[in-house]
Design a protein around this motif. Sequence first.
Motif, PDB file in Angstrom:
ATOM      1  N   LYS A 133       0.805  -1.225   0.000  1.00 50.82           N
ATOM      2  CA  LYS A 133       0.000   0.000   0.000  1.00 50.82           C
ATOM      3  C   LYS A 133       0.836   1.273   0.000  1.00 50.82           C
ATOM      4  N   GLN A 134       1.966   1.232   0.706  1.00 53.66           N
ATOM      5  CA  GLN A 134       2.738   2.457   0.857  1.00 53.66           C
ATOM      6  C   GLN A 134       3.891   2.595  -0.137  1.00 53.66           C
ATOM      7  N   LEU A 135       4.320   1.480  -0.741  1.00 49.05           N
ATOM      8  CA  LEU A 135       5.548   1.527  -1.522  1.00 49.05           C
ATOM      9  C   LEU A 135       5.344   1.165  -2.990  1.00 49.05           C
ATOM     10  N   PHE A 136       5.013  -0.087  -3.273  1.00 45.85           N
ATOM     11  CA  PHE A 136       5.034  -0.587  -4.644  1.00 45.85           C
ATOM     12  C   PHE A 136       4.059   0.118  -5.595  1.00 45.85           C
ATOM     13  N   PRO A 137       2.886   0.555  -5.169  1.00 44.48           N
ATOM     14  CA  PRO A 137       1.992   1.234  -6.119  1.00 44.48           C
ATOM     15  C   PRO A 137       2.425   2.649  -6.486  1.00 44.48           C
ATOM     16  N   HIS A 138       3.486   3.155  -5.863  1.00 43.15           N
ATOM     17  CA  HIS A 138       3.891   4.547  -6.045  1.00 43.15           C
ATOM     18  C   HIS A 138       5.312   4.623  -6.631  1.00 43.15           C
ATOM     19  N   LYS A 140       7.135   7.029  -7.675  1.00 46.00           N
ATOM     20  CA  LYS A 140       7.988   8.095  -7.131  1.00 46.00           C
ATOM     21  C   LYS A 140       8.589   7.681  -5.788  1.00 46.00           C
ATOM     22  N   ARG A 141       7.805   6.982  -4.978  1.00 45.00           N
ATOM     23  CA  ARG A 141       8.327   6.510  -3.690  1.00 45.00           C
ATOM     24  C   ARG A 141       9.401   5.446  -3.894  1.00 45.00           C
ATOM     25  N   MET A 142       9.212   4.601  -4.910  1.00 40.95           N
ATOM     26  CA  MET A 142      10.230   3.594  -5.206  1.00 40.95           C
ATOM     27  C   MET A 142      11.531   4.262  -5.628  1.00 40.95           C
ATOM     28  N   LYS A 143      11.413   5.337  -6.421  1.00 39.47           N
ATOM     29  CA  LYS A 143      12.620   6.053  -6.835  1.00 39.47           C
ATOM     30  C   LYS A 143      13.299   6.733  -5.646  1.00 39.47           C
ATOM     31  N   LEU A 144      12.485   7.261  -4.720  1.00 38.18           N
ATOM     32  CA  LEU A 144      13.043   7.859  -3.508  1.00 38.18           C
ATOM     33  C   LEU A 144      13.767   6.808  -2.667  1.00 38.18           C
ATOM     34  N   LEU A 145      13.185   5.613  -2.616  1.00 42.20           N
ATOM     35  CA  LEU A 145      13.840   4.515  -1.899  1.00 42.20           C
ATOM     36  C   LEU A 145      15.184   4.196  -2.539  1.00 42.20           C
ATOM     37  N   ARG A 190      20.080   7.636 -13.351  1.00 40.36           N
ATOM     38  CA  ARG A 190      18.712   7.215 -13.665  1.00 40.36           C
ATOM     39  C   ARG A 190      17.949   8.300 -14.418  1.00 40.36           C
ATOM     40  N   LYS A 191      18.196   9.555 -14.054  1.00 41.94           N
ATOM     41  CA  LYS A 191      17.497  10.658 -14.726  1.00 41.94           C
ATOM     42  C   LYS A 191      17.989  10.869 -16.157  1.00 41.94           C
ATOM     43  N   SER A 192      19.204  10.431 -16.444  1.00 45.75           N
ATOM     44  CA  SER A 192      19.791  10.665 -17.758  1.00 45.75           C
ATOM     45  C   SER A 192      19.309   9.677 -18.817  1.00 45.75           C
ATOM     46  N   ARG A 193      18.537   8.699 -18.424  1.00 46.23           N
ATOM     47  CA  ARG A 193      18.088   7.689 -19.387  1.00 46.23           C
ATOM     48  C   ARG A 193      17.172   8.304 -20.443  1.00 46.23           C
ATOM     49  N   GLN A 194      17.440   7.985 -21.684  1.00 47.47           N
ATOM     50  CA  GLN A 194      16.585   8.424 -22.779  1.00 47.47           C
ATOM     51  C   GLN A 194      15.338   7.544 -22.850  1.00 47.47           C
ATOM     52  N   THR A 195      14.234   8.120 -23.254  1.00 48.32           N
ATOM     53  CA  THR A 195      12.991   7.346 -23.320  1.00 48.32           C
ATOM     54  C   THR A 195      12.916   6.482 -24.574  1.00 48.32           C
ATOM     55  N   ASP A 216      13.893  -1.530 -11.639  1.00 51.46           N
ATOM     56  CA  ASP A 216      14.380  -0.212 -12.048  1.00 51.46           C
ATOM     57  C   ASP A 216      15.005   0.567 -10.902  1.00 51.46           C
ATOM     58  N   VAL A 217      14.854   0.082  -9.682  1.00 53.24           N
ATOM     59  CA  VAL A 217      15.498   0.717  -8.535  1.00 53.24           C
ATOM     60  C   VAL A 217      16.815   0.021  -8.218  1.00 53.24           C
TER      61      VAL A 217
END
Length: 446
Positions: A133-138, A140-145, A190-195, A216-217
């Motif tokens: 509930k708090q981690l996997f569905p989000h 942005k939170r996974m990236k923060l982790l 991670r931010k430098s990855r091209q789409t 991806d984390v």
Amino acid sequence: MSAEMKLEDFKPACESNATKNGLLSKFNMDEILNCMHCGFCLPACPTYRQTGLESYSPRGRIALMKGVAKEQLPIDAEFEKNMFACLGCRACETACPAGVPYGSLIETAREVVVENEKQTNPKHVFVKNLVFKQLFPHPKRMKLLGTALWAAQASGLQSLAAKTGLMRILPREMAEMQQAVDQIASPRERKSRQTRMNPEGNKAYTVGMFTGCIMDVMFYETNQATAKLLSKAGCEIYFVEEQACCGALHAHSGEMPGAVELAKRNIEAFEKANVDYIVNNAGGCGAALKEYHHWFHDDPEWMERALRFVSKVRDANELLAELPPLTFNKPLNARITYQDSCHLAHGQGVRNQPRSLLRSIPGVEFVELKNADSCCGSAGIYNLTNFDMSMDILDDKMEHVKNTKAHYIVTSNPGCLLQMKQGIHRAGLDGQMEAVHIMDLLSRAL
């Protein structure tokens, strides 16, 4: 419960909340009754091999499900324990002569337990709430982790905690697991990855990368390696935005409403992308993605959309095996063995393709691992919620791994990879053997 004991011998349980709420209708009695109780599943089941308990076997669990579905047994703590002691590896499906879909049965049983609010283990409740509930569905939170883990590694905090013994304040299962975590990619990387990634040579397909949440984390470089391999084989790669966790961990743990919502988000995201294939490199994720249509059996509109999605899903090993052979320029000159991901082998039937790809690397001596398709004990978050059983299964697995005398133990799933890294450490093989994802090893050989 013995194999000979009949469910009719049990006295009917008192009327439960499950009956009132219609939970028991979730059980598919046709699938339950397909089980012939022949016992072919017993030697394939890791928890039965460890305990010898009938209730820890697939046929025993199905018998318990039947008892609950017919209101002859209650949904109590004992039923919960037996259902959640299962690894969900689905080796029993491969062994079953009747084709019983045990994976969907155990997911239904766990969903009934969760919805009946009989979660009696506080540790399980805490972990599941955090994860589902708090981690996997989000995302942005996974990236923060991921950023927090990277910072702990980059600052030397993780190393200091291990050297000073501070790590011992963590629960044992988490303290041991952190030893298996490799260097995580930096936020800048991670931010430098091209789409988008162009194909090399003639374009064969347009591919949407399913990056996953943990992948991806903690295994960003593995996703990059997978994309590079596919581009070299002639694929145009898109890293599809708005995708989410696959929902596999939710489904395996009885959190089906959450799993369904994640599936909808992914279906919508890849519909917009309009790609030829949806490719992933995690056996557990892939099995879930290929079974999305089963999650919408009572929703015809989403069922149709899910079927279109499922028709495009491929494991990276599958697609690479279909494309023109890769040209490897760096001989590895090493002995290699392969540990099957349960959900790749038993769930998706992908066995030969990874082995063929590994054998195609120059200088490789491939050694088959005994019982390669038996579970390593990772099983999603099983190594956190059932640590002792997980480690018993892992230690048995490592005895076979030792006998290969391999330099590399290769697998195709992030949970398996972390588990095998932990197994190498527990077996005293540090410096002698490396656990590596198949996509990373193939990329090295390029």
